[in-house]
Design a protein around this motif. Sequence first.
Motif, PDB file in Angstrom:
ATOM      1  N   GLN A   1     -19.215  29.796   6.028  1.00 33.60           N
ATOM      2  CA  GLN A   1     -17.461  30.026   6.279  1.00 33.60           C
ATOM      3  C   GLN A   1     -17.211  31.072   5.640  1.00 33.60           C
ATOM      4  OE1 GLN A   1     -18.377  27.837   4.383  1.00 33.60           O
ATOM      5  NE2 GLN A   1     -16.095  26.771   2.453  1.00 33.60           N
ATOM      6  N   ASP A   2     -17.211  32.041   5.134  1.00 33.44           N
ATOM      7  CA  ASP A   2     -17.066  33.170   4.923  1.00 33.44           C
ATOM      8  C   ASP A   2     -17.435  34.436   4.840  1.00 33.44           C
ATOM      9  OD1 ASP A   2     -14.456  32.632   2.881  1.00 33.44           O
ATOM     10  OD2 ASP A   2     -16.267  31.894   0.796  1.00 33.44           O
ATOM     11  N   LEU A   3     -18.556  34.123   5.929  1.00 30.86           N
ATOM     12  CA  LEU A   3     -19.992  35.214   6.385  1.00 30.86           C
ATOM     13  C   LEU A   3     -18.283  35.530   7.737  1.00 30.86           C
ATOM     14  CD1 LEU A   3     -22.775  33.791   6.684  1.00 30.86           C
ATOM     15  CD2 LEU A   3     -22.184  35.214   5.192  1.00 30.86           C
ATOM     16  N   PRO A   4     -18.936  37.359   7.304  1.00 27.37           N
ATOM     17  CA  PRO A   4     -17.663  37.831   8.421  1.00 27.37           C
ATOM     18  C   PRO A   4     -17.235  37.333   9.314  1.00 27.37           C
ATOM     19  CG  PRO A   4     -18.509  39.523   6.664  1.00 27.37           C
ATOM     20  CD  PRO A   4     -19.663  38.387   6.752  1.00 27.37           C
ATOM     21  N   HIS A   5     -18.806  37.335  10.685  1.00 28.73           N
ATOM     22  CA  HIS A   5     -18.230  36.995  12.032  1.00 28.73           C
ATOM     23  C   HIS A   5     -18.454  35.583  12.213  1.00 28.73           C
ATOM     24  CE1 HIS A   5     -19.821  41.276  12.339  1.00 28.73           C
ATOM     25  NE2 HIS A   5     -21.362  41.178  12.022  1.00 28.73           N
ATOM     26  N   ILE A   6     -18.987  34.494  11.392  1.00 31.28           N
ATOM     27  CA  ILE A   6     -18.208  32.756  11.234  1.00 31.28           C
ATOM     28  C   ILE A   6     -16.914  33.065  11.141  1.00 31.28           C
ATOM     29  CG2 ILE A   6     -18.848  30.639  10.303  1.00 31.28           C
ATOM     30  CD1 ILE A   6     -21.717  31.761   9.919  1.00 31.28           C
ATOM     31  N   ALA A   7     -16.242  33.948   9.997  1.00 25.06           N
ATOM     32  CA  ALA A   7     -14.831  33.430   9.676  1.00 25.06           C
ATOM     33  C   ALA A   7     -13.829  34.062  10.974  1.00 25.06           C
ATOM     34  CB  ALA A   7     -14.394  34.377   8.391  1.00 25.06           C
ATOM     35  N   SER A   8     -14.431  35.294  11.850  1.00 24.97           N
ATOM     36  CA  SER A   8     -13.504  35.683  12.616  1.00 24.97           C
ATOM     37  C   SER A   8     -13.389  34.589  13.634  1.00 24.97           C
ATOM     38  CB  SER A   8     -14.356  37.265  12.754  1.00 24.97           C
ATOM     39  OG  SER A   8     -13.345  37.907  13.814  1.00 24.97           O
ATOM     40  N   TRP A   9     -14.526  33.967  13.916  1.00 28.46           N
ATOM     41  CA  TRP A   9     -14.839  33.113  14.972  1.00 28.46           C
ATOM     42  C   TRP A   9     -13.640  32.338  14.845  1.00 28.46           C
ATOM     43  CZ3 TRP A   9     -15.698  33.116  20.121  1.00 28.46           C
ATOM     44  CH2 TRP A   9     -15.879  34.634  20.822  1.00 28.46           C
ATOM     45  N   ARG A  10     -13.972  31.202  13.671  1.00 25.50           N
ATOM     46  CA  ARG A  10     -12.870  30.387  13.052  1.00 25.50           C
ATOM     47  C   ARG A  10     -10.874  31.022  13.316  1.00 25.50           C
ATOM     48  NH1 ARG A  10     -13.515  27.037   8.033  1.00 25.50           N
ATOM     49  NH2 ARG A  10     -15.758  26.036   9.346  1.00 25.50           N
ATOM     50  N   GLU A  11     -10.891  32.167  12.671  1.00 21.00           N
ATOM     51  CA  GLU A  11      -9.622  32.511  13.247  1.00 21.00           C
ATOM     52  C   GLU A  11      -9.566  32.425  15.368  1.00 21.00           C
ATOM     53  OE1 GLU A  11      -9.405  36.579  12.200  1.00 21.00           O
ATOM     54  OE2 GLU A  11      -9.489  35.733   9.669  1.00 21.00           O
ATOM     55  N   ALA A  12     -10.624  32.637  15.601  1.00 25.09           N
ATOM     56  CA  ALA A  12     -10.091  32.803  17.137  1.00 25.09           C
ATOM     57  C   ALA A  12     -10.274  31.263  17.435  1.00 25.09           C
ATOM     58  CB  ALA A  12     -11.254  33.440  17.863  1.00 25.09           C
ATOM     59  N   TYR A  13     -10.728  30.179  17.041  1.00 27.84           N
ATOM     60  CA  TYR A  13     -10.641  29.115  17.088  1.00 27.84           C
ATOM     61  C   TYR A  13      -9.385  27.876  17.003  1.00 27.84           C
ATOM     62  CZ  TYR A  13     -15.598  27.849  18.956  1.00 27.84           C
ATOM     63  OH  TYR A  13     -16.784  27.648  19.540  1.00 27.84           O
ATOM     64  N   ARG A  14      -8.859  28.992  15.629  1.00 22.32           N
ATOM     65  CA  ARG A  14      -7.214  27.984  15.985  1.00 22.32           C
ATOM     66  C   ARG A  14      -6.529  28.990  16.847  1.00 22.32           C
ATOM     67  NH1 ARG A  14      -9.657  29.694   9.773  1.00 22.32           N
ATOM     68  NH2 ARG A  14     -10.113  27.748   9.420  1.00 22.32           N
ATOM     69  N   ALA A  15      -6.999  29.523  16.611  1.00 24.04           N
ATOM     70  CA  ALA A  15      -5.511  30.597  17.610  1.00 24.04           C
ATOM     71  C   ALA A  15      -5.344  29.778  19.104  1.00 24.04           C
ATOM     72  CB  ALA A  15      -6.525  32.165  18.122  1.00 24.04           C
ATOM     73  N   PHE A  16      -6.097  28.731  19.535  1.00 21.41           N
ATOM     74  CA  PHE A  16      -5.978  27.857  20.941  1.00 21.41           C
ATOM     75  C   PHE A  16      -6.554  26.785  20.520  1.00 21.41           C
ATOM     76  CE2 PHE A  16     -10.995  28.845  20.826  1.00 21.41           C
ATOM     77  CZ  PHE A  16     -10.864  27.350  20.768  1.00 21.41           C
ATOM     78  N   GLY A  17      -5.519  26.019  19.259  1.00 18.80           N
ATOM     79  CA  GLY A  17      -5.751  25.107  18.836  1.00 18.80           C
ATOM     80  C   GLY A  17      -6.872  23.936  18.400  1.00 18.80           C
ATOM     81  N   ALA A  18      -8.105  25.022  18.602  1.00 19.47           N
ATOM     82  CA  ALA A  18      -9.106  23.982  18.106  1.00 19.47           C
ATOM     83  C   ALA A  18      -9.258  23.845  16.066  1.00 19.47           C
ATOM     84  CB  ALA A  18     -10.540  24.778  18.365  1.00 19.47           C
ATOM     85  N   LYS A  19     -10.064  22.752  15.747  1.00 15.18           N
ATOM     86  CA  LYS A  19      -9.939  23.398  14.267  1.00 15.18           C
ATOM     87  C   LYS A  19     -11.947  23.263  14.133  1.00 15.18           C
ATOM     88  CE  LYS A  19      -6.925  19.458  13.763  1.00 15.18           C
ATOM     89  NZ  LYS A  19      -6.394  17.953  13.234  1.00 15.18           N
ATOM     90  N   PRO A  20     -12.452  24.368  13.598  1.00 11.10           N
ATOM     91  CA  PRO A  20     -13.413  25.062  13.042  1.00 11.10           C
ATOM     92  C   PRO A  20     -13.511  24.410  12.225  1.00 11.10           C
ATOM     93  CG  PRO A  20     -11.705  26.274  12.413  1.00 11.10           C
ATOM     94  CD  PRO A  20     -11.021  25.040  13.063  1.00 11.10           C
TER      95      PRO A  20
END
Length: 240
Positions: free
Chosen positions: A68-87
Amino acid sequence: MSARELTAQEFLDGAFVANDVFDLRPDYRVLLIVVEGIKGSPSNDASEKLLVQAEASAVQLLSGTAVQDLPHIASWREAYRAFGAKPQRTRNSLEALTRRAEKGLPRINALTDIYNAISVLHQVPIGGEDFDQYRGSPQLVRARGDENFDAVASGEVVMEHPEVGEVVWRDDEGVTCRRWNWRQGRRTGLSDETSTAYFIFDCLDPMTNEELTAAGDALIAALGEMDSDLTTTSRLITRD
């Protein structure tokens, strides 16, 4: 209109990303590639070689860093949270593959194996779809909540609906992929009969446009090793 009635260039020219998706992530970019002339093939030596490379790459990436701390994966986790999804519950496709790669990626067919391997090797979510099953051009939008999404649950085909505000890929008939790049639908999925494939490379910072292009080139090169008579058409969409 069926995508069969469109040229690859017309199909891509009609693709769009809604402004409210860019509002969520202004750094979002997407590389769309249509590959024509594909001949279906089971997993083979070429796809196996790429999968082994991808598995080794994942082991190296995760040797000192949590997935979850790999840079590209962490970025997508943030994007998911932005629209209400739980990564942690609905993982983006890149995270799901990277997690699985340590223990072994799935072997499905050469086409799917190759794009899964490229996804892990280049750390970018990639979707693979059957061009001929599309109705009109692809659209990345925030869902109303009443759109149809045909999925498979417990071996049975079920009709689902995205959540209001969820980021989805869709065409004129319904949703083709939920939660940006979490789960692809059944209708437009790749099959052994696929002769024209459509690939979606979803990109967020810190991935650069050059790295994104390199991932697309790697996929085209890998497919070209299986068949030299392929025709490719591509388009990069950014907020600008």
